[in-house]
Motif scaffolding. Structure first.
Motif, short mmCIF file in Angstrom:
data_model
loop_
_atom_site.label_atom_id
_atom_site.label_comp_id
_atom_site.label_asym_id
_atom_site.label_seq_id
_atom_site.Cartn_x
_atom_site.Cartn_y
_atom_site.Cartn_z
N LEU A 145 48.41 48.79 34.79
CA LEU A 145 47.54 48.05 35.03
C LEU A 145 46.15 48.26 34.43
O LEU A 145 45.27 47.70 33.89
N LEU A 146 45.91 49.84 34.39
CA LEU A 146 44.54 50.23 33.93
C LEU A 146 44.25 50.03 32.48
O LEU A 146 43.16 50.17 31.89
N THR A 147 45.47 50.03 31.67
CA THR A 147 45.31 50.20 30.23
C THR A 147 44.86 48.44 29.78
O THR A 147 44.34 48.44 28.64
N GLU A 148 44.76 47.70 30.75
CA GLU A 148 44.48 46.27 30.45
C GLU A 148 42.95 46.05 30.38
O GLU A 148 42.58 44.92 30.09
N GLY A 149 42.24 46.97 30.79
CA GLY A 149 40.67 46.89 31.01
C GLY A 149 39.75 46.61 29.47
O GLY A 149 40.42 47.09 28.69
N ASP A 150 38.72 45.96 29.95
CA ASP A 150 37.84 45.94 28.60
C ASP A 150 37.15 47.33 28.70
O ASP A 150 37.01 48.21 29.48
N CYS A 160 34.71 45.00 23.87
CA CYS A 160 35.50 44.39 23.65
C CYS A 160 36.82 44.34 24.46
O CYS A 160 36.86 45.02 25.26
N SER A 161 37.74 43.48 24.27
CA SER A 161 39.02 43.46 25.25
C SER A 161 40.09 44.43 24.83
O SER A 161 39.99 45.06 23.83
N LYS A 162 40.86 44.56 25.58
CA LYS A 162 42.14 45.57 25.24
C LYS A 162 42.71 45.16 24.11
O LYS A 162 43.08 43.92 23.61
N GLY A 163 43.38 46.01 23.40
CA GLY A 163 43.98 45.86 22.25
C GLY A 163 43.24 45.82 20.93
O GLY A 163 43.93 45.59 19.72
N THR A 164 41.86 46.02 20.99
CA THR A 164 40.90 45.90 19.93
C THR A 164 41.10 47.25 19.13
O THR A 164 40.92 48.24 19.76
N HIS A 222 32.99 56.68 19.89
CA HIS A 222 32.58 57.40 21.40
C HIS A 222 33.13 56.26 22.42
O HIS A 222 32.31 55.33 22.04
N ARG A 223 33.90 56.48 22.87
CA ARG A 223 34.17 55.43 24.11
C ARG A 223 33.22 55.59 25.31
O ARG A 223 33.19 56.72 26.15
N LYS A 224 32.37 54.66 25.40
CA LYS A 224 31.33 54.73 26.64
C LYS A 224 31.65 54.36 27.78
O LYS A 224 31.20 54.92 28.86
N GLU A 225 32.53 53.25 28.04
CA GLU A 225 32.79 52.91 29.32
C GLU A 225 34.11 52.30 29.31
O GLU A 225 34.58 51.37 28.27
N VAL A 226 35.02 52.32 30.29
CA VAL A 226 36.33 51.79 30.64
C VAL A 226 36.13 51.30 32.11
O VAL A 226 35.93 52.13 32.98
N PRO A 231 39.57 57.56 44.83
CA PRO A 231 40.86 57.21 45.53
C PRO A 231 41.66 56.17 44.56
O PRO A 231 41.26 55.58 43.77
N VAL A 232 42.93 56.06 44.88
CA VAL A 232 43.85 55.40 44.17
C VAL A 232 43.29 53.96 43.98
O VAL A 232 43.53 53.28 43.00
N ASP A 233 42.78 53.44 45.03
CA ASP A 233 42.33 51.93 45.09
C ASP A 233 41.07 51.85 44.62
O ASP A 233 40.56 50.73 44.50
N ALA A 234 40.51 52.72 43.92
CA ALA A 234 38.97 52.32 43.58
C ALA A 234 38.91 51.52 42.34
O ALA A 234 37.80 50.96 42.24
N LEU A 235 39.89 51.24 41.62
CA LEU A 235 39.91 50.47 40.51
C LEU A 235 40.41 49.12 40.85
O LEU A 235 40.88 47.98 40.02
N LEU A 236 40.97 48.99 42.07
CA LEU A 236 41.62 47.67 42.40
C LEU A 236 40.87 46.74 43.46
O LEU A 236 41.27 45.78 43.96
N LYS A 237 39.43 46.69 43.44
CA LYS A 237 38.73 45.97 44.18
C LYS A 237 38.74 44.47 43.90
O LYS A 237 38.22 43.56 44.75
N GLN A 238 39.24 44.15 42.89
CA GLN A 238 39.23 42.72 42.42
C GLN A 238 40.53 42.03 43.35
O GLN A 238 40.36 40.94 43.37
N TYR A 239 41.06 42.67 43.97
CA TYR A 239 42.25 42.22 44.93
C TYR A 239 41.70 42.25 46.27
O TYR A 239 41.32 43.24 46.77
N PRO A 240 42.09 41.13 47.00
CA PRO A 240 41.63 41.15 48.55
C PRO A 240 42.34 42.10 49.06
O PRO A 240 43.58 42.44 49.11
N ALA A 241 41.68 42.64 50.35
CA ALA A 241 42.40 43.74 51.14
C ALA A 241 42.98 43.24 52.37
O ALA A 241 41.85 42.56 53.20
#
Length: 301
Positions: free
Chosen positions: A59-64, A170-174, A197-201, A230-240
């Motif tokens: 899931l996390l490889t898909e990020g900008d 840029c988008s993933k895959g660039t 230099h990767r500045k942000e993910v 925590p494991v859910d730190a990058l999943l805030k886009q999904y309702p809890a």
């Protein structure tokens, strides 16, 4: 075992696999995975998943992402960066006549969506083999263009007559190597990537990243846990949603769950939700419209 996400600063000359291998030694655990390969010459943010968080790697490889790229004009290499063998020389007369405005205009022209041909030295598969395997055997194969998107290019700086740096969102895959190649061809003088230099993910900044040495020190003095999200730190886009007591056994067995098993869900049916039990994140569930039920997508029990 440690569960969570660690923002690691990958230093030059390390592969992403090197980072994972060293972390296994430092943390004394095997269940570790990274979320997006960085070339050895590149440095910056490498998100690493620990323990149960390894289930999130795909899931996390898909990020900008955001990079600081440095581009050198005048030639191309087989790897599309300065580490490779020169395959073509640019036109010196064209390069001599280029103005800073010309270069900036060419760089900015790539903002938006475009079809990018990936480099031969990449992990993309063709007929069951990775492209770099063909490349190492001296075989060049036809690569299909892949849709990518450059959201923004900022802070274009002339570092030398033949060298420019800029921020790329840029988008993933660039492939930034291939972006530099394409800019060089547009300028008719060719170009390679000379620094990355990767500045942000996923909103994780390089300013908060820890080097392997810093991680080792913090593990030794007992403060590393403060840096692990925590494991859910990058999943805030999904309702809890919290499950009801009646749903506990169904959840533990990985069963489908009716909407009535979630507290305060009401009539809303989100496509993917975070599921909690007793305040603890335990799963991601997806809604199946045809069955009107939630089905487990990933379990973190």
């Amino acid at each position: 075992m440690i569960d969570g996400i660690l923002n690691v600063y990958k230093e030059q000359d390390y592969t992403s696999f090197d980072v994972v291998a060293k972390l296994r030694g430092i943390l004394k655990q095997k269940k570790i995975g990274h979320t997006g390969t960085l070339d050895p010459m590149a440095e910056g943010v490498l998100l690493v998943c620990l323990g149960k968080a390894t289930k999130l790697v795909d899931l996390l490889t898909e990020g900008d992402k955001c990079y600081r790229a440095t581009m050198k004009l005048g030639y191309e290499t087989d790897t599309e960066d300065v580490t490779g063998e020169t395959t073509a020389e640019g036109d010196a007369a064209v390069l001599a006549q280029l103005t800073q405005a010309d270069v900036k205009r060419a760089i900015l022209s790539f903002i938006g969506k475009y079809d990018q041909i990936p480099p031969m030295y990449s992990a993309i598969k063709k007929d069951g083999k990775k492209l770099y395997e063909y490349a190492r055997a001296g075989i060049e194969v036809k690569r299909e263009p892949r849709p990518v998107e450059i959201y923004a290019i900022q802070d274009i700086t002339k570092e030398a007559d033949d060298t420019y740096s800029f921020d790329v969102y840029c988008s993933k895959g660039t492939y930034i190597r291939s972006l530099c190649r394409d800019i060089g061809r547009k300028l008719s003088c060719l170009a390679v990537l000379s620094g990355l230099h990767r500045k942000e993910v996923h909103g994780f900044s390089v300013t908060d990243a820890l080097t392997l040495q810093e991680i080792e020190v913090r593990q030794a003095d007992g403060t590393l846990q403060d840096a692990i999200l925590p494991v859910d730190a990058l999943l805030k886009q999904y309702p809890a949603y919290e499950i009801t007591e009646q749903a506990e056994n169904y959840l533990r067995n990985g069963n489908k769950l009716s909407p009535r098993f979630f507290k305060d869900m009401g009539e809303r049916r989100d496509t993917r939700i975070r599921v909690y039990h007793a305040g603890k994140f335990v799963a991601l569930y997806d809604y199946k419209e045809e069955e009107q039920i939630y089905k487990p997508f990933k379990m973190f029990l």
